[in-house]
Design a protein around this motif. Sequence first.
Motif, mmCIF file in Angstrom:
data_model
loop_
_atom_site.group_PDB
_atom_site.id
_atom_site.type_symbol
_atom_site.label_atom_id
_atom_site.label_comp_id
_atom_site.label_asym_id
_atom_site.label_seq_id
_atom_site.Cartn_x
_atom_site.Cartn_y
_atom_site.Cartn_z
ATOM 1 N N ARG A 72 -15.805 -28.454 10.594
ATOM 2 C CA ARG A 72 -14.345 -28.345 10.544
ATOM 3 C C ARG A 72 -13.678 -28.935 11.776
ATOM 4 O O ARG A 72 -12.504 -29.274 11.749
ATOM 5 N N LYS A 125 -2.116 -20.620 11.727
ATOM 6 C CA LYS A 125 -3.153 -20.841 12.745
ATOM 7 C C LYS A 125 -2.589 -20.648 14.141
ATOM 8 O O LYS A 125 -3.270 -20.140 15.035
ATOM 9 N N THR A 126 -1.336 -21.083 14.333
ATOM 10 C CA THR A 126 -0.712 -20.913 15.642
ATOM 11 C C THR A 126 -0.562 -19.443 15.987
ATOM 12 O O THR A 126 -0.806 -19.027 17.118
ATOM 13 N N GLN A 185 -0.052 -23.387 6.846
ATOM 14 C CA GLN A 185 -1.341 -23.143 7.498
ATOM 15 C C GLN A 185 -1.244 -23.365 9.008
ATOM 16 O O GLN A 185 -1.809 -22.609 9.787
ATOM 17 N N HIS A 186 -0.530 -24.432 9.406
ATOM 18 C CA HIS A 186 -0.372 -24.716 10.831
ATOM 19 C C HIS A 186 0.314 -23.554 11.537
ATOM 20 O O HIS A 186 -0.088 -23.139 12.622
ATOM 21 N N GLN A 221 1.915 -29.729 14.300
ATOM 22 C CA GLN A 221 0.841 -29.633 15.287
ATOM 23 C C GLN A 221 1.387 -29.760 16.713
ATOM 24 O O GLN A 221 1.029 -28.975 17.587
ATOM 25 N N SER A 235 -12.937 -15.187 15.076
ATOM 26 C CA SER A 235 -11.721 -14.387 15.230
ATOM 27 C C SER A 235 -11.781 -13.454 16.438
ATOM 28 O O SER A 235 -10.784 -12.846 16.799
ATOM 29 N N ILE A 251 -6.835 -22.852 19.822
ATOM 30 C CA ILE A 251 -6.686 -23.653 18.598
ATOM 31 C C ILE A 251 -8.064 -23.987 18.030
ATOM 32 O O ILE A 251 -8.314 -23.882 16.823
ATOM 33 N N VAL A 280 -9.780 -20.971 16.373
ATOM 34 C CA VAL A 280 -9.219 -20.688 15.050
ATOM 35 C C VAL A 280 -9.837 -21.632 14.019
ATOM 36 O O VAL A 280 -10.254 -21.229 12.935
ATOM 37 N N GLU A 281 -9.940 -22.902 14.391
ATOM 38 C CA GLU A 281 -10.511 -23.903 13.482
ATOM 39 C C GLU A 281 -12.001 -23.620 13.234
ATOM 40 O O GLU A 281 -12.507 -23.788 12.133
ATOM 41 N N VAL A 338 -2.404 -17.016 14.912
ATOM 42 C CA VAL A 338 -3.735 -16.482 15.231
ATOM 43 C C VAL A 338 -4.171 -16.949 16.624
ATOM 44 O O VAL A 338 -4.693 -16.166 17.420
ATOM 45 N N ALA A 339 -3.927 -18.231 16.935
ATOM 46 C CA ALA A 339 -4.301 -18.770 18.246
ATOM 47 C C ALA A 339 -3.546 -18.041 19.353
ATOM 48 O O ALA A 339 -4.123 -17.701 20.390
#
Lengths: 286, 137, 139
Positions: C115, A221-222, A217-218, A183, B96, B88, B91-92, A224-225
């Motif tokens: 979430r 996600k990064t 997953q981290h 993270q 999208s 961040i 995404v959570e 995608v972010a």
Amino acid sequence: MALSAEESGRLAGLLAEHTDQVVQRWTELVATSLRGRLSQAELRRQVMELHASMITAGESGLTDLDAEAAAELRAVLAELSQGRARQGFSATETAASVFTLKDVLLELLEIRQGDGALRDFVAFSSFVDQMGLFTFETYVRARESLIADQAEQLLELSTPVVKLWEGVVAVPLVGTLDSARAQVVMERLLQTLVDTGSPYAIIDITGVPAVDTQVAQHILKTVVAARLMGADCIISGIRPQIAQTIVALGIEFGDIATKASLADALRHVLRLTGLETPRRQSRREL
Amino acid sequence: MERVPILKIGDVLLVSIQVDMSDQTAIQLQDDLAERIVATGCHGVLIDITALDIVDSFVGRMLSTIASISKVLDAETVVVGMRPAVAITLVELGLSLNGIRTALNVERGMELIAASRDEDAYEPDGDDADAETTATA
Amino acid sequence: MTAGVDLGAPRTQAIRSDEDVVRVRQLVRTVAVAAKLSLVDQTKLVTAASELARNTLVYGGGGTVEVSTVQNDRRRGVRIVFADSGPGIADLELALTDGYTTGGGLGLGLSGARRLVDEFDIRTGVGEGTTITVTKWSR
């Protein structure tokens, strides 16, 4: 309750009466247990401080180390064991600095040989035990906070984000990635993209022995972010075992670019940036 | 109710969102932009969200809608300056922002719009669907 | 319910209009900064609060929000309680599914907000209103 108020007074009396002898002998014994890794002068200062605060505590009729009157004594003990913990002494060596007092007391009481000497020794001894245990506890706490500090420093140190090329940053990950570290690294990577205005990031995991679902997953996600922010990530250096894990865990890497090595990833990015300016390229061809 | 100003720079409309928008303000911005695209004939919309400390599903949906509307009106939308913490969180949240092009900053966003106009101009048959609408450009 | 001690008086805000949703965001941000949540955690919590405050307004017909700082044995956190006396939620499981909506939104409000926080508790019944309690702990 470790000892009665009278016993406590007698302990203070005994210590005060034989000040020089106690300090001398105690220092010797501690020095032996530490095998000369602290100077005699330093040890003598510590022993004298401990000796003095024990007398103060004893004269006030202290019966228990947890009592309020023992605050100063506890502070001295805490300082001693924190110091030992930081200097890298073992728990046994640290506790020995207190427990050796028993030998000193025994020698003093043997000379006296009077009535109740044995009873006194047992009482004093149990008080010294209390002090020893307190030292031990402080030692453990000091070591724990030392470990926590070091872990944090390690986290800071082990996550460099470097500029590789104009518009390309890279984060070479080394060592085991737990969720917390992943993270931190990822947040720092995204911030660096903003700070440097780099539209490409390479995450190199050559030095990572294994990944679990959470870490994968981290990373995902990064990526995608980063895309949401307008930057592209390339993952390089995936080991065969990790590739197997990723497939076995059913983690979808989707359309994320993966390359065998950091060099391949950089070449890939440079080609992309070359293609991004078709006009300039065609002009060069003319 | 506050209104987000829309600036015209050359062929591009620039929207820099500087306030914590209420839902009404967001809807108003969506309407204003559609009108300005038609009125000015601009081919690019740049939405700068550097100042936004959060993007929730409502604002996310507004950005997607603006991108779709401008596409219908033959304008390219690029969202720039999204903060790392916001990305961040999105995404959570599971948002999208499909169909939205993004860039790190205004400068890169401008380049992106220019590049996509160039593509249209230099390779007219690169995208058949676009070819008819760009013919008038 | 969740454990943790309240620190100081909770701060409340009514949710009656769009502007109130903005005020809720600002209030939550202030408390989250004071509780020393990390920037990412602040952002997640404020975003969740924005989703839930909008739900309170749109589906609950308005209500109140209460923001407080809490402390358990190791960490500090921020707790937010959203309460409305609206129609309530008939099928909770469905309402918590990604993409499900009755209000024309993206259907990410409840499921997404869940979430973004560490603890999520919802009490609802048809005709009984809805109370949602969320907590975010500092890392």
